[in-house]
Design a protein around this motif. Structure first.
Motif, PDB file in Angstrom:
ATOM      1  N   GLU A 233     -49.366 -11.104  55.829  1.00 49.17           N
ATOM      2  CA  GLU A 233     -50.359 -12.166  55.976  1.00 49.17           C
ATOM      3  C   GLU A 233     -50.185 -13.295  54.965  1.00 49.17           C
ATOM      4  OE1 GLU A 233     -54.550 -11.344  54.987  1.00 49.17           O
ATOM      5  OE2 GLU A 233     -53.833  -9.472  54.112  1.00 49.17           O
ATOM      6  N   ASN A 234     -49.527 -13.037  53.832  1.00 50.36           N
ATOM      7  CA  ASN A 234     -49.307 -14.112  52.858  1.00 50.36           C
ATOM      8  C   ASN A 234     -47.923 -14.736  52.991  1.00 50.36           C
ATOM      9  OD1 ASN A 234     -47.853 -11.991  51.809  1.00 50.36           O
ATOM     10  ND2 ASN A 234     -48.674 -12.155  49.746  1.00 50.36           N
ATOM     11  N   GLY A 235     -47.203 -14.402  54.087  1.00 51.31           N
ATOM     12  CA  GLY A 235     -45.934 -15.051  54.371  1.00 51.31           C
ATOM     13  C   GLY A 235     -44.699 -14.354  53.837  1.00 51.31           C
ATOM     14  N   ILE A 236     -44.867 -13.251  53.131  1.00 49.99           N
ATOM     15  CA  ILE A 236     -43.702 -12.515  52.643  1.00 49.99           C
ATOM     16  C   ILE A 236     -43.004 -11.876  53.847  1.00 49.99           C
ATOM     17  CG2 ILE A 236     -42.956 -10.518  51.282  1.00 49.99           C
ATOM     18  CD1 ILE A 236     -45.172 -11.250  49.284  1.00 49.99           C
ATOM     19  N   ILE A 237     -41.683 -11.988  53.872  1.00 51.78           N
ATOM     20  CA  ILE A 237     -40.874 -11.410  54.943  1.00 51.78           C
ATOM     21  C   ILE A 237     -40.237 -10.135  54.417  1.00 51.78           C
ATOM     22  CG2 ILE A 237     -38.907 -11.751  56.510  1.00 51.78           C
ATOM     23  CD1 ILE A 237     -41.066 -13.813  57.059  1.00 51.78           C
ATOM     24  N   LEU A 238     -40.447  -9.043  55.115  1.00 54.92           N
ATOM     25  CA  LEU A 238     -39.828  -7.763  54.785  1.00 54.92           C
ATOM     26  C   LEU A 238     -38.820  -7.462  55.883  1.00 54.92           C
ATOM     27  CD1 LEU A 238     -43.160  -5.866  54.116  1.00 54.92           C
ATOM     28  CD2 LEU A 238     -41.726  -6.972  52.411  1.00 54.92           C
ATOM     29  N   TYR A 239     -37.603  -7.083  55.492  1.00 56.68           N
ATOM     30  CA  TYR A 239     -36.651  -6.704  56.534  1.00 56.68           C
ATOM     31  C   TYR A 239     -35.818  -5.515  56.095  1.00 56.68           C
ATOM     32  CZ  TYR A 239     -32.834  -9.319  54.181  1.00 56.68           C
ATOM     33  OH  TYR A 239     -31.895  -9.783  53.294  1.00 56.68           O
ATOM     34  N   ARG A 240     -35.361  -4.777  57.103  1.00 53.98           N
ATOM     35  CA  ARG A 240     -34.593  -3.564  56.853  1.00 53.98           C
ATOM     36  C   ARG A 240     -33.256  -3.671  57.570  1.00 53.98           C
ATOM     37  NH1 ARG A 240     -36.702   2.144  59.117  1.00 53.98           N
ATOM     38  NH2 ARG A 240     -35.826   1.306  61.039  1.00 53.98           N
ATOM     39  N   GLU A 241     -32.193  -3.318  56.843  1.00 50.66           N
ATOM     40  CA  GLU A 241     -30.860  -3.262  57.430  1.00 50.66           C
ATOM     41  C   GLU A 241     -30.456  -1.798  57.572  1.00 50.66           C
ATOM     42  OE1 GLU A 241     -28.217  -6.921  56.159  1.00 50.66           O
ATOM     43  OE2 GLU A 241     -29.090  -5.943  54.399  1.00 50.66           O
ATOM     44  N   ALA A 242     -29.980  -1.447  58.754  1.00 50.40           N
ATOM     45  CA  ALA A 242     -29.494  -0.088  59.009  1.00 50.40           C
ATOM     46  C   ALA A 242     -27.972  -0.118  58.995  1.00 50.40           C
ATOM     47  CB  ALA A 242     -29.994   0.406  60.355  1.00 50.40           C
ATOM     48  N   THR A 243     -27.378   0.769  58.218  1.00 47.84           N
ATOM     49  CA  THR A 243     -25.931   0.923  58.188  1.00 47.84           C
ATOM     50  C   THR A 243     -25.606   2.249  58.853  1.00 47.84           C
ATOM     51  OG1 THR A 243     -25.770  -0.341  56.142  1.00 47.84           O
ATOM     52  CG2 THR A 243     -23.892   1.062  56.699  1.00 47.84           C
ATOM     53  N   ARG A 244     -24.739   2.184  59.851  1.00 47.46           N
ATOM     54  CA  ARG A 244     -24.376   3.376  60.613  1.00 47.46           C
ATOM     55  C   ARG A 244     -22.869   3.620  60.528  1.00 47.46           C
ATOM     56  NH1 ARG A 244     -28.278   0.603  63.559  1.00 47.46           N
ATOM     57  NH2 ARG A 244     -30.080   1.846  64.128  1.00 47.46           N
ATOM     58  N   ILE A 245     -22.505   4.887  60.360  1.00 49.20           N
ATOM     59  CA  ILE A 245     -21.110   5.316  60.436  1.00 49.20           C
ATOM     60  C   ILE A 245     -20.991   6.073  61.763  1.00 49.20           C
ATOM     61  CG2 ILE A 245     -19.241   6.656  59.405  1.00 49.20           C
ATOM     62  CD1 ILE A 245     -20.192   4.314  57.649  1.00 49.20           C
ATOM     63  N   ILE A 246     -20.062   5.610  62.611  1.00 46.98           N
ATOM     64  CA  ILE A 246     -19.911   6.175  63.949  1.00 46.98           C
ATOM     65  C   ILE A 246     -18.478   6.674  64.111  1.00 46.98           C
ATOM     66  CG2 ILE A 246     -20.006   5.650  66.425  1.00 46.98           C
ATOM     67  CD1 ILE A 246     -22.065   3.425  65.599  1.00 46.98           C
ATOM     68  N   GLU A 247     -18.361   7.883  64.615  1.00 51.44           N
ATOM     69  CA  GLU A 247     -17.049   8.482  64.888  1.00 51.44           C
ATOM     70  C   GLU A 247     -16.965   8.788  66.380  1.00 51.44           C
ATOM     71  OE1 GLU A 247     -14.252  12.053  63.215  1.00 51.44           O
ATOM     72  OE2 GLU A 247     -16.385  12.460  63.404  1.00 51.44           O
ATOM     73  N   ASP A 248     -16.020   8.157  67.039  1.00 48.59           N
ATOM     74  CA  ASP A 248     -15.795   8.378  68.471  1.00 48.59           C
ATOM     75  C   ASP A 248     -17.087   8.303  69.287  1.00 48.59           C
ATOM     76  OD1 ASP A 248     -13.061   8.722  68.020  1.00 48.59           O
ATOM     77  OD2 ASP A 248     -13.316  10.867  67.625  1.00 48.59           O
ATOM     78  N   GLY A 249     -17.931   7.328  68.975  1.00 45.92           N
ATOM     79  CA  GLY A 249     -19.156   7.108  69.735  1.00 45.92           C
ATOM     80  C   GLY A 249     -20.353   7.916  69.277  1.00 45.92           C
ATOM     81  N   SER A 250     -20.180   8.832  68.332  1.00 49.09           N
ATOM     82  CA  SER A 250     -21.294   9.646  67.824  1.00 49.09           C
ATOM     83  C   SER A 250     -21.659   9.194  66.417  1.00 49.09           C
ATOM     84  CB  SER A 250     -20.904  11.123  67.781  1.00 49.09           C
ATOM     85  OG  SER A 250     -20.676  11.608  69.074  1.00 49.09           O
ATOM     86  N   GLU A 251     -22.948   8.983  66.196  1.00 41.73           N
ATOM     87  CA  GLU A 251     -23.416   8.563  64.879  1.00 41.73           C
ATOM     88  C   GLU A 251     -23.330   9.730  63.894  1.00 41.73           C
ATOM     89  OE1 GLU A 251     -26.894   5.782  64.311  1.00 41.73           O
ATOM     90  OE2 GLU A 251     -27.756   7.686  63.643  1.00 41.73           O
ATOM     91  N   LEU A 252     -22.605   9.517  62.807  1.00 42.30           N
ATOM     92  CA  LEU A 252     -22.486  10.535  61.759  1.00 42.30           C
ATOM     93  C   LEU A 252     -23.572  10.378  60.711  1.00 42.30           C
ATOM     94  CD1 LEU A 252     -18.619  10.561  61.130  1.00 42.30           C
ATOM     95  CD2 LEU A 252     -19.956  12.094  62.593  1.00 42.30           C
ATOM     96  N   THR A 253     -23.774   9.161  60.248  1.00 47.65           N
ATOM     97  CA  THR A 253     -24.789   8.904  59.221  1.00 47.65           C
ATOM     98  C   THR A 253     -25.473   7.578  59.492  1.00 47.65           C
ATOM     99  OG1 THR A 253     -23.305   7.719  57.719  1.00 47.65           O
ATOM    100  CG2 THR A 253     -23.452  10.112  57.439  1.00 47.65           C
ATOM    101  N   LYS A 254     -26.664   7.463  58.931  1.00 41.09           N
ATOM    102  CA  LYS A 254     -27.404   6.207  58.989  1.00 41.09           C
ATOM    103  C   LYS A 254     -28.166   6.085  57.671  1.00 41.09           C
ATOM    104  CE  LYS A 254     -30.460   6.057  62.193  1.00 41.09           C
ATOM    105  NZ  LYS A 254     -31.334   5.845  63.348  1.00 41.09           N
ATOM    106  N   SER A 255     -28.105   4.899  57.065  1.00 39.27           N
ATOM    107  CA  SER A 255     -28.863   4.651  55.843  1.00 39.27           C
ATOM    108  C   SER A 255     -29.544   3.297  55.968  1.00 39.27           C
ATOM    109  CB  SER A 255     -27.954   4.696  54.616  1.00 39.27           C
ATOM    110  OG  SER A 255     -26.965   3.694  54.696  1.00 39.27           O
TER     111      SER A 255
END
Length: 89
Positions: free
Chosen positions: A16-38
């Motif tokens: 409400e006071n104009g602060i922008i919060l954002y999240r970045e997801a980093t994914r490690i993918i092996e042969d189409g399957s997600e191994l990790t996400k942070s």
């Protein structure tokens, strides 16, 4: 075996006071399957320099940060600092 690493902004919030919060997801993918996400979270205050910020976050900032929002945020800073200075150590 094919490993890929992707990073994408998956969440953007405007407070409400104009602060922008954002999240970045980093994914490690092996042969189409997600191994990790942070996740990595960031915040931006109205009027802040946007150099190096992802384009989709900049687009939201440009809409949310009107001149009135920036002025109100800047006017609130001395009040917040005064309260913090009055806190006992």
């Amino acid at each position: 075996m094919s490993l890929t690493k992707t990073t994408a902004v998956d969440q953007i919030t405007v407070t409400e006071n104009g602060i922008i919060l954002y999240r970045e997801a980093t994914r490690i993918i092996e042969d189409g399957s997600e191994l990790t996400k942070s996740y990595h979270r960031n915040s931006l205050t109205p009027g802040q320099d946007l150099t190096g910020i992802p384009a989709n976050v900049v687009a939201i900032c440009n809409v949310a940060w009107t001149a009135d929002v920036i002025a109100a945020y800047e006017a609130s800073i001395p009040a917040v600092q005064t309260v913090a200075e009055q806190q006992p150590e």
